[in-house]
Design a protein around this motif. Structure first.
Motif, PDB file in Angstrom:
ATOM      1  N   ARG B 146      50.743 -62.372-114.103  1.00 25.79           N
ATOM      2  CA  ARG B 146      52.041 -62.565-114.759  1.00 25.79           C
ATOM      3  C   ARG B 146      52.482 -61.321-115.524  1.00 25.79           C
ATOM      4  O   ARG B 146      51.676 -60.688-116.192  1.00 25.79           O
ATOM      5  CB  ARG B 146      51.932 -63.764-115.703  1.00 25.79           C
ATOM      6  N   ASN B 148      56.798 -60.191-116.057  1.00 28.52           N
ATOM      7  CA  ASN B 148      58.041 -60.909-116.320  1.00 28.52           C
ATOM      8  C   ASN B 148      58.197 -62.117-115.427  1.00 28.52           C
ATOM      9  O   ASN B 148      58.990 -63.006-115.702  1.00 28.52           O
ATOM     10  CB  ASN B 148      59.257 -59.983-116.123  1.00 28.52           C
ATOM     11  N   ASN B 149      57.514 -62.104-114.297  1.00 33.26           N
ATOM     12  CA  ASN B 149      57.488 -63.317-113.490  1.00 33.26           C
ATOM     13  C   ASN B 149      56.063 -63.602-113.028  1.00 33.26           C
ATOM     14  O   ASN B 149      55.159 -62.804-113.261  1.00 33.26           O
ATOM     15  CB  ASN B 149      58.518 -63.288-112.352  1.00 33.26           C
ATOM     16  N   THR B 150      55.914 -64.764-112.415  1.00 35.60           N
ATOM     17  CA  THR B 150      54.577 -65.226-112.006  1.00 35.60           C
ATOM     18  C   THR B 150      54.376 -64.838-110.557  1.00 35.60           C
ATOM     19  O   THR B 150      55.184 -65.197-109.699  1.00 35.60           O
ATOM     20  CB  THR B 150      54.486 -66.750-112.133  1.00 35.60           C
ATOM     21  N   ASP B 187      61.197 -58.927-106.106  1.00 42.09           N
ATOM     22  CA  ASP B 187      60.542 -59.791-107.088  1.00 42.09           C
ATOM     23  C   ASP B 187      59.177 -59.268-107.538  1.00 42.09           C
ATOM     24  O   ASP B 187      58.676 -59.693-108.576  1.00 42.09           O
ATOM     25  CB  ASP B 187      60.441 -61.235-106.590  1.00 42.09           C
ATOM     26  N   PRO B 219      64.833 -61.581-113.181  1.00 42.73           N
ATOM     27  CA  PRO B 219      63.438 -61.733-113.604  1.00 42.73           C
ATOM     28  C   PRO B 219      62.505 -60.927-112.708  1.00 42.73           C
ATOM     29  O   PRO B 219      61.957 -61.443-111.743  1.00 42.73           O
ATOM     30  CB  PRO B 219      63.188 -63.235-113.452  1.00 42.73           C
ATOM     31  N   THR B 220      62.362 -59.639-113.003  1.00 43.03           N
ATOM     32  CA  THR B 220      61.389 -58.831-112.266  1.00 43.03           C
ATOM     33  C   THR B 220      60.923 -57.691-113.157  1.00 43.03           C
ATOM     34  O   THR B 220      61.189 -57.688-114.362  1.00 43.03           O
ATOM     35  CB  THR B 220      61.970 -58.328-110.928  1.00 43.03           C
ATOM     36  N   THR B 425      58.901 -65.223-105.705  1.00 41.79           N
ATOM     37  CA  THR B 425      58.282 -65.819-106.903  1.00 41.79           C
ATOM     38  C   THR B 425      59.228 -66.892-107.446  1.00 41.79           C
ATOM     39  O   THR B 425      60.436 -66.804-107.240  1.00 41.79           O
ATOM     40  CB  THR B 425      58.037 -64.773-108.005  1.00 41.79           C
ATOM     41  N   GLU B 427      60.471 -67.681-110.414  1.00 46.27           N
ATOM     42  CA  GLU B 427      61.564 -67.275-111.303  1.00 46.27           C
ATOM     43  C   GLU B 427      62.643 -66.538-110.517  1.00 46.27           C
ATOM     44  O   GLU B 427      63.840 -66.736-110.725  1.00 46.27           O
ATOM     45  CB  GLU B 427      61.041 -66.354-112.423  1.00 46.27           C
ATOM     46  N   PHE B 428      62.222 -65.683-109.608  1.00 46.10           N
ATOM     47  CA  PHE B 428      63.162 -64.891-108.814  1.00 46.10           C
ATOM     48  C   PHE B 428      63.908 -65.785-107.837  1.00 46.10           C
ATOM     49  O   PHE B 428      65.105 -65.619-107.605  1.00 46.10           O
ATOM     50  CB  PHE B 428      62.382 -63.804-108.073  1.00 46.10           C
ATOM     51  N   TRP B 431      66.647 -67.407-109.586  1.00 45.16           N
ATOM     52  CA  TRP B 431      67.726 -66.441-109.820  1.00 45.16           C
ATOM     53  C   TRP B 431      68.528 -66.194-108.545  1.00 45.16           C
ATOM     54  O   TRP B 431      69.764 -66.151-108.560  1.00 45.16           O
ATOM     55  CB  TRP B 431      67.131 -65.130-110.351  1.00 45.16           C
TER      56      TRP B 431
END
Lengths: 302, 454, 217
Positions: B146, B148-150, B187, B219-220, B425, B427-428, B431
């Protein structure tokens, strides 16, 4: 498979049916064709983006898409560029080219192009004939410039002479002595150590064809080392890449290389230990210049 | 220790574990260049037979560069997890391969013993595995990190956007980055190889990227791949935003010297990033590797390039990285001559990296002087995704206009995702859906429309 | 041709993996036990009842709702309605998925009507359930695993057929649905061992064909 269907199949026959049972509806039915199909075009709105981007970069952006793939004309352009790159790889420096351009002709221990690609160790050492040829060269100079084919003889033949002559001038302008200009065939970067040590130069500079890029085979890179000798590694060298019309032009490259040579002689080092400060820092940075447009390689005549 | 086997009545014997490891490799032009390859296909199999009976303990006791001579050997040996090692020390390489492939062995099981494996053990296993074996085990492995994203979750394929420019023209870089994002790429990281290695230029590019990522709320992570010392100066003295810190790694101490780094320097870099890096973390480092780097600086100590590559991962895992990828076809045909060799190396590297506990990706690529076609390269990307490779690179039409090589294109990433049913990912993904770029596994209305991003 | 199959068409299949408790309750499920629903509409109700029962043999789902629509598939309320909505309920999406797949396989490969005359205007369902699942066994008051002849035809043909079936084999009537059912047919569930059920179904089918040939006797 089905008790009931098998049962009925047998029953029908006993009731006088001669034809077999019809198969279930096929899993897929073929739809009737439309009157005419129309090929999709990549979205037109991206072309403004492409125009704007082209003022700053030659990267192939704003080309749109068909599904998740490229439009047909993009595919053709790409394949043309790839073919050009591959052709540049396989072009060899003619044996007489160095002499014809007033450069001392040298060759590494490699004897053919396939061997050149697979045997970098051989490309780093001069052959016996070339060692003897060095007897004619000046010794004990500040800077030894070397031109070479490297991975693109095309680049060497296009901008190599301009670059090496410009380098000679710039070095002399800064008060440094310059060795006999030479050109080596089947040469790898580290050949500059063998050559530089034998002519006892303080700094060796090898300017050689870079790996061809897409649609281009004309880029040169210059690698410089202080105190050339066998045993130097990449950590000892400084490099300027992308010396070509769309990147750093030969006259600018020559200025930067000369400034680097001067700094190397002053600091008596090169590579990661060389401090790139002050005047060198300015010279090392880029300035803004609009890129030349990417050449359109494919035209169909109908 | 007797290292010999017999095939069809002919006896083959080997002088050392290092020699067995080298001769057990698939054919590679780099091993030929180093003169460590098997001299015939039969000798190759004889070496593999011997290797299959070597134990993990024997591999630990016989690193390919001695402890006294090499900092990488020392750091691996000194920090090996003894409990995890105890679980595997008795296994032969042949047994280990079978345990990895068994249905009952899950990704979690593999992860639980990773810290007890030396790089030589991972390499040994790879040498006994066919391409499909490598893919099956690679696909099982689970390494999730992790920043900014997982990153690294199963069922996901991520990508780096690599918008390089030969003159570091920041406008040009931004145009290319927006194009990549509009195809669902980026991502893993937006990462630039700068043409000029200076702290000022590194800081400028990172600042502009950071602005763009904030404006669009992406989110990257961002990264500029200058030399680690340059990034350290940019972070420490110029205080620029820096989500990931990068460096190329080699598998021997002398190899790393040629890259201008040492274990001490990397430890310093790691500490600096943990103090000042701009993500919540905890993973903040990015490394690249590639078979053949040690030989290219004469730092290979007579070992083969697969084993040496695994040692890069032994070094990398010290820093709990966010991203690690091999740049498999970049180094040139003198180390990996053609398509089959490049493809094999990609699968080997991915497997070994995952096995050693790294969130492993791959730059599936070639240089124009290697003997590989665009078609073969496209196939390799599908193989890697099927094998669970965490990420690929991406750039316009795969053409890197700065580094001059052929890699993965912005268009390839969504194509491979569709073919192998993978997602970005989480979060991406959310987005992308929000921006109309990629929705429910399909291109959305803003797919391929970079003008929709600010 | 004699007894030509009329294959069912599945019109709609949907899943509610996380159904609202009110929906669960109103369609006969138990929110404490069930979370996911699988729904099927089809243009043959009896084939679907058999398919839903089949689902319970492959997955621990319950058939919570299955109703036929008035006047049958010839007069549907919409293009997806057919003549039946069947709903299975399970504790999680996987159970429901397994159940749906089993039902769909049955509708493709097993249960179907047959044409009792050349014009195709008389349809007969002479189905043998070799082994009852949890749904139909409960509906019929029989045991899981019992065999059952599930016989359906239009009013006149069915009645003559039931008589023939009961006389042709060692079967008992578990349930008889005198006409009109919702779709204006008549139905009977007869039970016995598997071969008796087979004989009953064969006799039923033959009788329905015969009435079609000789309507007035």
């Amino acid at each position: 498979m089905s008790f009931t269907r098998d049962m009925i199949e047998t029953l029908r026959i006993s009731m006088g049916e001669s034809k077999p049972m019809a198969e279930p509806k096929p899993a897929t039915t073929v739809a009737a064709p439309p009157k005419q199909i129309f090929a999709p075009q990549p979205s037109a709105s991206s072309s403004k983006f492409a125009k704007d981007a082209a003022e700053h970069t030659t990267a192939l952006v704003g080309i749109g898409h068909i599904g998740t793939r490229y439009a047909t004309d993009v595919v053709l352009q790409f394949q043309a560029e790839l073919a050009v790159a591959h052709e540049a790889v396989y072009t060899e420096l003619p044996e007489s080219w160095a002499r014809d351009n007033g450069l001392l002709s040298l060759q590494s221990q490699v004897s053919d192009h396939h061997e050149f690609l697979l045997r970098p160790d051989l490309g780093r050492r001069l052959n016996d004939e070339s060692i003897r040829a060095l007897n004619q060269a000046q010794k004990g100079i500040d800077v030894q410039p070397i031109l070479a084919d490297g991975l693109s003889a095309v680049a060497c033949m296009q901008s190599g002479v301009d670059t090496i002559r410009a380098l000679e001038q710039e070095c002399k302008a800064l008060g440094m002595t310059v060795g006999t200009p030479m050109c080596a065939r089947y040469a790898r970067v580290w050949l500059e150590d063998d050559i530089g040590a034998r002519v006892n130069a303080k700094v060796a500079v090898i300017i050689l064809g870079e790996r061809p890029g897409l649609g281009t085979g004309d880029g040169l890179s210059a690698y410089m080392v202080y105190d050339p000798k066998i045993g130097n590694t990449d950590g000892n060298r400084n490099m300027i890449s992308n010396i070509h019309q769309r990147g750093t032009r030969p006259p600018e490259a020559a200025k930067r290389l000369a400034a680097l040579a001067e700094a190397m002689i002053q600091q008596q080092t090169s590579g990661v230990n060389l401090k790139l400060t002050g005047k060198l820092g300015e010279v090392a940075g880029g300035g803004y210049r609009a890129p030349e447009p990417r050449k359109r390689l494919v035209e169909v005549n109908r | 220790m007797r290292l010999a086997s017999t095939i069809r009545g002919v006896s083959y014997s080997f002088g050392s574990i290092k020699e067995v490891l080298a001769k057990a490799n698939d054919p590679k032009s780099g091993d030929d260049l180093a003169q460590v390859s098997a001299t015939s296909n039969v000798e190759r199999v004889a070496a593999r037979a011997v290797l299959s009976e070597v134990t993990m303990a024997e591999l630990r006791e016989n690193p390919v560069v001695p402890y006294e001579q090499d900092a990488i050997t020392r750091l691996v040996e000194d920090t090996l997890d003894e409990r995890a090692y105890a679980a595997v020390r008795h296994l032969t390489v042949g047994d280990f391969r079978q345990w990895l492939l068994a249905t009952e062995t899950t990704g979690e099981d593999i992860r639980s013993i990773s810290a007890g494996l030396t790089p030589e053990m991972a390499a040994a296993a790879a040498k006994l595995m066919s391409n499909m074996d490598l893919m099956i085990v690679g696909a099982k492995c689970r390494v999730v990190v992790r920043a900014n994203n997982t990153f690294g979750l199963p069922g996901r394929l991520s990508s780096r956007v690599q918008p390089n420019h030969p003159l570091d023209n920041v406008e040009g870089i931004m145009y290319s980055a927006r194009e990549g994002l509009s195809y669902g790429c980026g991502d893993a990281v937006i990462g630039i190889n700068p043409a000029t290695d200076s702290p000022a230029s590194t800081a400028e590019i990172l600042t502009r990227l950071d602005d763009m990522m904030r404006r669009n709320r992406i989110p990257t992570q961002h990264c500029v791949l200058s030399h680690v010392t340059v990034q350290m100066e940019a972070l420490d003295k110029l205080n620029c935003p820096m989500d990931l810190m990068f460096q190329s790694l080699s598998g021997t101490e002398t190899g790393n010297e040629a890259f201008g780094i040492s274990v001490e320097l990397m430890d310093e870099a790691f500490d600096l990033m943990n103090a000042k890096g701009s993500t919540k973390g905890p993973n903040r480092m990015y490394f690249e590797t590639g078979q053949g780097s040690e030989l290219s600086s004469d730092a290979h100590h007579g070992a083969d390039q697969v084993t040496l590559e695994a040692r890069c991962y032994g070094f990398a895992r010290r820093y709990d990285p966010f991203l690690v990828n091999t740049v498999v076809g970049f180094i040139g045909p003198e180390y990996l001559e053609n398509g089959p060799q490049i493809s094999r190396a990609a699968l080997e590297d991915h497997f070994m990296g995952k096995l050693l506990g790294l969130p492993m990706g791959c730059d599936a690529c070639f240089t124009y002087h290697a003997d590989m076609s665009q078609n073969e390269l496209e196939s390799l990307k599908v193989l890697l995704s099927s094998a669970g490779c965490a990420y690929l690179m991406s750039m316009p039409v795969g053409d890197d206009i700065m580094l001059n090589y052929q890699s993965t294109s912005y268009h390839d990433v969504p194509s491979v995702r569709l073919l192998t049913d993978k997602k970005p990912t989480p979060e991406f993904d959310a987005w992308l859906s929000d921006r109309g770029i990629w929705d429910l596994g399909q291109p959305g209305p803003n797919f391929g429309r970079p003008e929709a991003l600010l | 041709m004699i007894l030509e199959p009329i294959y069912p068409e599945v019109l709609s299949v949907r899943r509610l993996y996380d159904a609202h408790p009110a929906v669960l309750e109103s369609y006969g499920a138990d929110p404490a036990k069930h979370r996911s629903l699988g729904l099927i509409t089809c243009d043959q109700d009896d084939s679907t009842y058999v398919a839903l029962d089949e689902a319970t043999k492959h997955s621990p789902v319950d058939v919570v709702f299955a109703r036929s629509f008035y006047a049958g598939a010839g007069h549907p309320s919409g293009r997806l309605s057919g003549e039946i909505l069947g709903v299975i309920a399970g504790a999680d999406p996987d159970e429901v998925e397994e159940g749906l797949q089993a039902a769909l396989r049955c509708l493709e490969h097993d249960a179907c009507f047959y044409s009792a005359d050349d014009s195709g205007s008389i349809a007969v369902f002479p189905h043998v359930v070799t082994s009852l699942g949890h749904y139909l066994s409960a509906e019929a008051g029989l045991n899981v695993g019992d065999s059952m002849a599930y016989l359906v035809a239009p009013p006149m043909e069915a009645t003559i057929g039931f008589d023939a079936a009961l006389k042709a084999a060692d079967v008992t009537a578990a349930k008889v649905f005198t006409p009109p059912t919702e779709t204006n047919y008549a139905a009977a569930w007869l039970t016995g061992d598997l071969y008796s059920c087979q004989a009953a179904a064969e006799a039923f089918a033959a009788a329905v064909v015969e009435v079609g040939r000789i309507p007035k006797l």
